[in-house]
Design a protein around this motif. Structure first.
Motif, short mmCIF file in Angstrom:
data_model
loop_
_atom_site.label_atom_id
_atom_site.label_comp_id
_atom_site.label_asym_id
_atom_site.label_seq_id
_atom_site.Cartn_x
_atom_site.Cartn_y
_atom_site.Cartn_z
N SER A 65 55.05 -65.55 -27.45
CA SER A 65 54.51 -65.65 -26.09
C SER A 65 55.61 -65.84 -25.05
CB SER A 65 53.54 -66.82 -26.00
OG SER A 65 54.22 -68.06 -26.13
N GLU A 66 56.73 -66.46 -25.45
CA GLU A 66 57.82 -66.77 -24.54
C GLU A 66 57.35 -67.65 -23.39
OE1 GLU A 66 60.34 -63.52 -23.38
OE2 GLU A 66 59.90 -62.41 -25.22
N VAL A 67 56.35 -68.46 -23.65
CA VAL A 67 55.84 -69.44 -22.68
C VAL A 67 55.87 -70.81 -23.35
CG1 VAL A 67 53.89 -70.18 -21.25
CG2 VAL A 67 54.36 -67.74 -21.57
N PHE A 123 53.59 -75.78 -18.31
CA PHE A 123 53.92 -74.47 -18.87
C PHE A 123 55.22 -73.97 -18.24
CE2 PHE A 123 49.41 -75.16 -19.07
CZ PHE A 123 49.05 -74.72 -20.33
N TYR A 124 56.10 -73.43 -19.08
CA TYR A 124 57.41 -72.94 -18.63
C TYR A 124 57.57 -71.48 -19.02
CZ TYR A 124 58.69 -77.86 -17.99
OH TYR A 124 58.74 -79.16 -17.58
N PHE A 125 58.16 -70.70 -18.09
CA PHE A 125 58.44 -69.30 -18.39
C PHE A 125 59.60 -68.82 -17.51
CE2 PHE A 125 55.02 -69.72 -15.34
CZ PHE A 125 55.39 -68.90 -14.28
N ARG A 126 60.18 -67.69 -17.90
CA ARG A 126 61.30 -67.11 -17.16
C ARG A 126 60.82 -66.08 -16.16
NH1 ARG A 126 64.53 -66.46 -22.79
NH2 ARG A 126 62.52 -65.54 -23.29
N LEU A 163 66.96 -69.41 -14.85
CA LEU A 163 65.95 -70.14 -14.09
C LEU A 163 64.66 -70.23 -14.90
CD1 LEU A 163 64.97 -71.36 -11.28
CD2 LEU A 163 64.11 -69.04 -10.82
N LEU A 164 63.96 -71.34 -14.78
CA LEU A 164 62.64 -71.50 -15.39
C LEU A 164 61.64 -71.90 -14.31
CD1 LEU A 164 63.42 -73.41 -18.72
CD2 LEU A 164 62.88 -70.99 -18.45
N ILE A 165 60.42 -71.42 -14.46
CA ILE A 165 59.32 -71.80 -13.59
C ILE A 165 58.41 -72.74 -14.36
CG2 ILE A 165 57.40 -71.02 -12.17
CD1 ILE A 165 60.07 -70.06 -11.14
N GLN A 166 58.04 -73.85 -13.72
CA GLN A 166 57.11 -74.80 -14.33
C GLN A 166 55.77 -74.74 -13.59
OE1 GLN A 166 56.42 -79.01 -13.24
NE2 GLN A 166 57.84 -79.44 -14.94
N LYS A 167 54.70 -74.67 -14.35
CA LYS A 167 53.35 -74.68 -13.77
C LYS A 167 52.55 -75.76 -14.48
CE LYS A 167 49.92 -72.74 -11.35
NZ LYS A 167 48.80 -73.56 -11.83
#
Length: 240
Positions: free
Chosen positions: A123-125, A137-140, A148-152
């Motif tokens: 999933s790469e999440v 949840f973290y993703f590129r 960089l990573l985005i956090q939701k």
């Protein structure tokens, strides 16, 4: 006529007169037994219990007011500072940008082909869960790769129709909430774990904190009242 002999003299001998009252208890000894507390921290605590209670209240509300003031300040921030993918990839953020600032970045989420189960390498999440209700949840992003990573928080974005603008508070992998659990979640999803990698916490926005302004004002008011109450009542009992 012979003069009277001096006091204490009788028949040429010196007589000692004891003027002490042997039947009376020492006043100093009685004072020590009934009223005197020896010096020291323990004795001071016994003499000032209500003062300590009020000091504890002030300390608790001071900590809460500090957090509330920081969130109030962030909630008053206007437009975010835009960071480009090129700046992120070079490791050069705009001048004056620090952790905790409100920033914006554009890009498309980079996720795997298997999204039915998140938190896996396919999933790469990354998924980080604590206390059953705290989910992150973290993703590129495709244009920033591992830089960089985005956090939701609470729920991931819609990856079928993903957004291309992400705004939020700037952090790093080393400063995000639940550090150890986050490291495990990132590793399980095959995401980078370097502590210096920037993270945009997209759920932490000024708009979100503005909704909590009434609660923050109540906390600050309680802190002020606790300080006034401490100065007014000092060491007096609550029900006195």
């Amino acid at each position: 006529m012979n003069a009277a002999p001096p006091l204490g003299l009788h028949s040429g001998k010196l007589r000692t007169v004891d003027t002490r009252n042997n039947n009376q208890t020492s006043t100093l000894g009685r004072y020590e037994d009934d009223h005197y507390d020896p010096p020291g921290l323990g004795a001071w605590i016994r003499r000032n219990p209500w003062l300590l209670v009020r000091l504890g209240m002030v300390m608790i509300f001071t900590f809460c007011a500090y957090l509330a003031a920081a969130n109030l300040s962030f909630g008053l921030v206007g437009d975010p500072t835009v960071i480009t993918a090129e700046q992120i990839n070079r490791g050069e953020l705009p001048a004056g940008i620090e952790q905790g600032d409100y920033v914006e970045v554009r890009g498309t989420p980079s996720v795997g082909s298997e999204l039915r189960v998140l938190g896996t390498p396919e999933s790469e999440v990354g998924v980080v869960s604590r206390y059953t209700s705290a989910n992150y949840f973290y993703f590129r992003l495709k244009n920033t790769a591992d830089n960089l990573l985005i956090q939701k928080a609470q729920a991931p974005p819609d990856f079928e129709n993903p957004p291309n603008v992400f705004r939020g508070k700037l952090a790093t992998v080393g400063t995000v909430i639940f550090y150890d659990t986050t490291q495990q979640g990132l590793k399980q999803a095959g995401l980078p774990t370097r502590e210096t990698i920037p993270v945009i916490e997209s759920s932490d926005t000024p708009q979100y904190y503005r909704q909590l302004f009434p609660a923050y004002l109540i906390i600050i008011s309680l802190w002020l009242l606790s300080v006034i109450y401490l100065l007014w009542r000092k060491n007096k009992p609550f029900l006195d």
